[in-house]
Design a protein around this motif. Structure first.
Motif, PDB file in Angstrom:
ATOM      1  N   VAL A 109       0.856  -1.195   0.000  1.00 19.18           N
ATOM      2  CA  VAL A 109       0.000   0.000   0.000  1.00 19.18           C
ATOM      3  C   VAL A 109       0.888   1.240   0.000  1.00 19.18           C
ATOM      4  O   VAL A 109       1.867   1.306   0.748  1.00 19.18           O
ATOM      5  CB  VAL A 109      -0.927   0.036   1.241  1.00 19.18           C
ATOM      6  CG1 VAL A 109      -1.794   1.296   1.232  1.00 19.18           C
ATOM      7  CG2 VAL A 109      -1.806  -1.207   1.311  1.00 19.18           C
ATOM      8  N   THR A 110       0.540   2.193  -0.861  1.00 17.19           N
ATOM      9  CA  THR A 110       1.193   3.505  -0.829  1.00 17.19           C
ATOM     10  C   THR A 110       0.120   4.569  -0.676  1.00 17.19           C
ATOM     11  O   THR A 110      -0.898   4.524  -1.366  1.00 17.19           O
ATOM     12  CB  THR A 110       1.995   3.778  -2.117  1.00 17.19           C
ATOM     13  OG1 THR A 110       3.067   2.836  -2.208  1.00 17.19           O
ATOM     14  CG2 THR A 110       2.576   5.194  -2.126  1.00 17.19           C
ATOM     15  N   MET A 111       0.351   5.494   0.247  1.00 16.60           N
ATOM     16  CA  MET A 111      -0.546   6.644   0.424  1.00 16.60           C
ATOM     17  C   MET A 111       0.243   7.908   0.163  1.00 16.60           C
ATOM     18  O   MET A 111       1.345   8.070   0.705  1.00 16.60           O
ATOM     19  CB  MET A 111      -1.123   6.651   1.836  1.00 16.60           C
ATOM     20  CG  MET A 111      -2.183   5.591   2.031  1.00 16.60           C
ATOM     21  SD  MET A 111      -2.800   5.541   3.715  1.00 16.60           S
ATOM     22  CE  MET A 111      -1.540   4.594   4.524  1.00 16.60           C
ATOM     23  N   ILE A 112      -0.299   8.766  -0.679  1.00 18.43           N
ATOM     24  CA  ILE A 112       0.359  10.031  -1.022  1.00 18.43           C
ATOM     25  C   ILE A 112      -0.598  11.178  -0.710  1.00 18.43           C
ATOM     26  O   ILE A 112      -1.767  11.134  -1.094  1.00 18.43           O
ATOM     27  CB  ILE A 112       0.747  10.068  -2.519  1.00 18.43           C
ATOM     28  CG1 ILE A 112       1.802   9.000  -2.823  1.00 18.43           C
ATOM     29  CG2 ILE A 112       1.256  11.460  -2.911  1.00 18.43           C
ATOM     30  CD1 ILE A 112       2.180   8.883  -4.295  1.00 18.43           C
ATOM     31  N   VAL A 113      -0.095  12.186   0.014  1.00 17.48           N
ATOM     32  CA  VAL A 113      -0.864  13.414   0.216  1.00 17.48           C
ATOM     33  C   VAL A 113      -0.420  14.373  -0.882  1.00 17.48           C
ATOM     34  O   VAL A 113       0.739  14.798  -0.927  1.00 17.48           O
ATOM     35  CB  VAL A 113      -0.614  14.030   1.612  1.00 17.48           C
ATOM     36  CG1 VAL A 113      -1.485  15.275   1.797  1.00 17.48           C
ATOM     37  CG2 VAL A 113      -0.909  13.023   2.717  1.00 17.48           C
ATOM     38  N   CYS A 114      -1.318  14.677  -1.810  1.00 11.85           N
ATOM     39  CA  CYS A 114      -0.963  15.451  -2.999  1.00 11.85           C
ATOM     40  C   CYS A 114      -0.627  16.907  -2.662  1.00 11.85           C
ATOM     41  O   CYS A 114      -1.193  17.478  -1.726  1.00 11.85           O
ATOM     42  CB  CYS A 114      -2.112  15.430  -4.002  1.00 11.85           C
ATOM     43  SG  CYS A 114      -2.517  13.770  -4.535  1.00 11.85           S
ATOM     44  N   GLY A 115       0.294  17.436  -3.463  1.00 14.36           N
ATOM     45  CA  GLY A 115       0.599  18.865  -3.379  1.00 14.36           C
ATOM     46  C   GLY A 115       1.505  19.258  -2.233  1.00 14.36           C
ATOM     47  O   GLY A 115       1.761  20.434  -2.021  1.00 14.36           O
ATOM     48  N   GLN A 116       2.001  18.296  -1.484  1.00 16.47           N
ATOM     49  CA  GLN A 116       2.921  18.628  -0.390  1.00 16.47           C
ATOM     50  C   GLN A 116       4.330  18.767  -0.957  1.00 16.47           C
ATOM     51  O   GLN A 116       4.678  18.163  -1.959  1.00 16.47           O
ATOM     52  CB  GLN A 116       2.916  17.514   0.672  1.00 16.47           C
ATOM     53  CG  GLN A 116       1.568  17.271   1.302  1.00 16.47           C
ATOM     54  CD  GLN A 116       1.053  18.468   2.069  1.00 16.47           C
ATOM     55  OE1 GLN A 116       1.809  19.249   2.593  1.00 16.47           O
ATOM     56  NE2 GLN A 116      -0.262  18.629   2.114  1.00 16.47           N
ATOM     57  N   GLU A 117       5.134  19.574  -0.258  1.00 19.75           N
ATOM     58  CA  GLU A 117       6.535  19.683  -0.668  1.00 19.75           C
ATOM     59  C   GLU A 117       7.168  18.301  -0.540  1.00 19.75           C
ATOM     60  O   GLU A 117       7.093  17.683   0.511  1.00 19.75           O
ATOM     61  CB  GLU A 117       7.280  20.665   0.264  1.00 19.75           C
ATOM     62  CG  GLU A 117       7.034  22.121  -0.052  1.00 19.75           C
ATOM     63  CD  GLU A 117       7.418  22.482  -1.474  1.00 19.75           C
ATOM     64  OE1 GLU A 117       8.514  22.095  -1.891  1.00 19.75           O
ATOM     65  OE2 GLU A 117       6.618  23.130  -2.167  1.00 19.75           O
ATOM     66  N   GLY A 118       7.775  17.838  -1.599  1.00 27.26           N
ATOM     67  CA  GLY A 118       8.379  16.508  -1.558  1.00 27.26           C
ATOM     68  C   GLY A 118       7.331  15.418  -1.433  1.00 27.26           C
ATOM     69  O   GLY A 118       7.645  14.284  -1.166  1.00 27.26           O
TER      70      GLY A 118
END
Length: 201
Positions: A109-118
């Protein structure tokens, strides 16, 4: 925690959508269209790689603050990855490998919070051991030539008729269905806490 967040599932799997619904998360469905690339044959690393590729692909199209969840599940018998069967004969061969033995199910599982620096992100893999009762040649054939195994990794669904042959599991049952939602929730909580700290720092 997630009420004010848009959550996107980068998968068309109805099972994953249902599991998220069970814990109160109703995601938007945007399946990844990326051609998957694998650089390892280790099951745990494969699912992490693929979940990251799917999540990163979809995250590029999402608004800032959206949480994208990518997931990939494989079944491994004696260290060898069993994908989705292409034919019923293929399914029969896979079920014969699992009958009377213990195999592993890995979900990355990968979770990404969009638009964050890095881009704030978290990738993990969950493993469950599944013990299968011995099966006769007739039982293997009958199950393999039903419709149930055809869209499933390892050619079986634990929540379907194959439950007749499950002796037991060690680990998370939901992981075998397709998403370890308990861990997803806990990891999402820690990811959002980390993101909030970064934004306030």
């Amino acid at each position: 925690m997630t009420e004010d967040r848009e959550i996107v599932l980068a998968s068309a799997s109805p099972r994953r959508r249902e599991l998220l619904g069970q814990i109160g998360i109703v995601p938007e469905i945007i399946p990844s269209t990326l051609e998957e690339k694998i650089t390892t044959d280790r099951p745990e690393e494969v699912v992490k790689e693929l979940s990251l590729q799917k999540a990163a692909d979809v995250a590029e199209r999402c608004a800032k603050g959206t949480i994208v969840i990518g997931a990939d599940t494989v079944v491994a018998a004696e260290g060898r990855i069993l994908g989705k069967p292409k034919t019923h004969e293929d399914a029969e061969h896979m079920i014969a490998l699992l009958a009377g033995k213990t195999h592993q199910v890995y979900t990355g599982v990968t979770m990404i919070v969009c638009g964050q620096e890095g881009r704030a992100r978290k990738t993990f893999a969950e493993k469950t051991d599944v013990h299968v009762y011995p099966m006769t040649a007739e039982e293997i054939h009958e199950y393999a030539f039903s419709e149930e195994p055809m869209d499933k990794a390892g050619a079986y669904g634990i929540q379907g008729k194959f439950a007749s042959y499950i002796k037991g599991i060690d680990g998370d049952y939901n992981n075998v269905v397709g998403l370890p939602v308990g861990r997803v929730y806990q990891e999402m909580k820690s990811l959002l806490t980390l993101t909030a700290r970064r934004n306030n720092g």
